[in-house]
Design an enzyme around this catalytic site. Sequence first.
Site, PDB file in Angstrom:
ATOM      1  N   ARG A  90      -7.289  -1.915  -0.993  1.00  0.00           N
ATOM      2  CA  ARG A  90      -8.040  -3.140  -0.683  1.00  0.00           C
ATOM      3  C   ARG A  90      -8.815  -2.963   0.622  1.00  0.00           C
ATOM      4  O   ARG A  90      -9.006  -3.896   1.383  1.00  0.00           O
ATOM      5  CB  ARG A  90      -7.112  -4.359  -0.555  1.00  0.00           C
ATOM      6  CG  ARG A  90      -6.526  -4.794  -1.844  1.00  0.00           C
ATOM      7  CD  ARG A  90      -5.532  -5.880  -1.645  1.00  0.00           C
ATOM      8  NE  ARG A  90      -4.311  -5.383  -1.042  1.00  0.00           N
ATOM      9  CZ  ARG A  90      -3.387  -6.141  -0.482  1.00  0.00           C
ATOM     10  NH1 ARG A  90      -3.563  -7.434  -0.428  1.00  0.00           N
ATOM     11  NH2 ARG A  90      -2.291  -5.612   0.006  1.00  0.00           N
ATOM     12  N   ASP A 244       1.627   6.557  -1.903  1.00  0.00           N
ATOM     13  CA  ASP A 244       0.310   6.066  -1.468  1.00  0.00           C
ATOM     14  C   ASP A 244       0.414   5.238  -0.193  1.00  0.00           C
ATOM     15  O   ASP A 244      -0.609   4.885   0.393  1.00  0.00           O
ATOM     16  CB  ASP A 244      -0.347   5.228  -2.572  1.00  0.00           C
ATOM     17  CG  ASP A 244       0.532   4.064  -3.006  1.00  0.00           C
ATOM     18  OD1 ASP A 244       1.643   4.316  -3.500  1.00  0.00           O
ATOM     19  OD2 ASP A 244       0.120   2.899  -2.827  1.00  0.00           O
TER      20      ASP A 244
END
Length: 488
Positions: A90, A244
């Site tokens: 994001r 991640d």
Amino acid sequence: MAFIFSGDDVCQATIPTPIPTPYWVAFSSSSANLIGIALDESGLPIDKEWLGVLSGNQLNTSDRQFSNPIATVYSGHQFGVWAGQLGDGRAILLGDIADQELQLKGAGITRFSRMGDGRAVLRSSIREFLCSEAMHALGIPTTRALSIVGSDLPVRRESLETAAVCARLAPSFLRIGHFEHFASLDDVERLKEFADYLIQYHYPDSQNADVPYLSLFQEICSRNARLVAHWQAVGFCHGVLNSDNISVLGLTMDYGPFGFLNQFQIDHICNHSDQGGRYAYHRQPQIMHWNMACLASAMIPLLTDQSDETLSQDQLRSALEQFPVIYAQTWQSLFRKKLGFTTSHEGDIALIEKLLQAMHDSKVDFTNFFRSLGNLKIDETISQNPLRNEFIDRDSIDQWFGEYVERLKMESSPDLSRQQAMNQVNPKYILRNHLAQTAIENAQDKDFSEVTKLLKILSKPFEEQPEYESYSLAPPPNAQAVEVSCSS
Ligand code: AMP
Ligand code: MG
């Protein structure tokens, strides 16, 4: 200098999507100092254009232009399973500023958003902002938070919330998941470009090693091993240790359903979505090691290029085996300091482990116990020690205190200087979930003062702040169970 990925399948020029009527929610003057933003007396940027830039509504301040914002893709393992391409975090990288990358989290959809709306809600942005700055003040490597800009833009999660944009700073936001992305594409060329960039800009000493890529791997492992030891020593649970979310610089990153321990429970699970407890407190070191194994797999193509494959895999395997060694050394050194020891003696580790077991059995508050341990006077009788009352089995804790005092006597350990040293490593103030929750609830009613107050208190976690004594207390029984999940 930020890494410029080659190829628009992995990196794309992306203009943030504006938010309606942005307003300041929080601002960290300490982060602003890092990149030289001049502030007024209220602690906000003198140049009013920063509100527009940090909300994603414009790309220039009066004297600075962010001309090439980008979004990048990564992949990764989530909850132990290969999840393939994941997204962009994001995040939109605005550009470099004074050795830091400036990134906006929640500034809208990018090519890599997949099903997401690219937004972050006020609730999760406040948690990330406060914890980034709190961790920094605790001396733990972390990405930093510069600001939160809010908007009344509605964002749908489990319920309807409002949007916020969190501006973050770090020398690099690259993750293990970036290595994995290129490896999964069998793209040795770009894997190399990526590793070469890291060596050139972030691990220059590896340049001179016999096998630079192996040295790069060792350094990344070593930083993350030390990082997780620091987490254990302050009772920090990350909550989502997917590959991640693991930094290639050994920084704490992507604060979501994290939590600091209140009562010491070795198997505490802070993330409500983590039903199996994969990321429980006591599993963090082992999980970080597992993530380093993911990194090793992703790096194999780099090493095979320089030597024969068997040798490279052996090299990586032995480098990986160093992880628990480095972790244990760091953990032991940190816990010795927490107990006020300046030397190391045989038996220390057993003593520490015995204490932790007793704390677990009696659900003792982790932070407050260690802070109070510094008040112990070597010559006082055991019955005078108020800390014994925290434990159910008094006989056994009395015996432990007896052994602890004997151990202290093995080195010159004057009460006052020991206390001072212990107060530098055992914080008084941590971001307990119930404190964050109050700040969030007030902010959702447009009162941001509690966020500012918490930022102030948590920026001096080792100092006594008598006016804020209540912020050091364990949560009241009805606030013990603030539930936090991956929703953000
Ligand atoms: P973080 O690790 O802080 O990036 O947060 C991960 C969380 O963000 C997960 O719950 C994802 O479902 C959610 N998420 C990931 N990508 C997006 C996106 N593009 N838009 C909205 N939410 C997203
Ligand atoms: Mg993430």
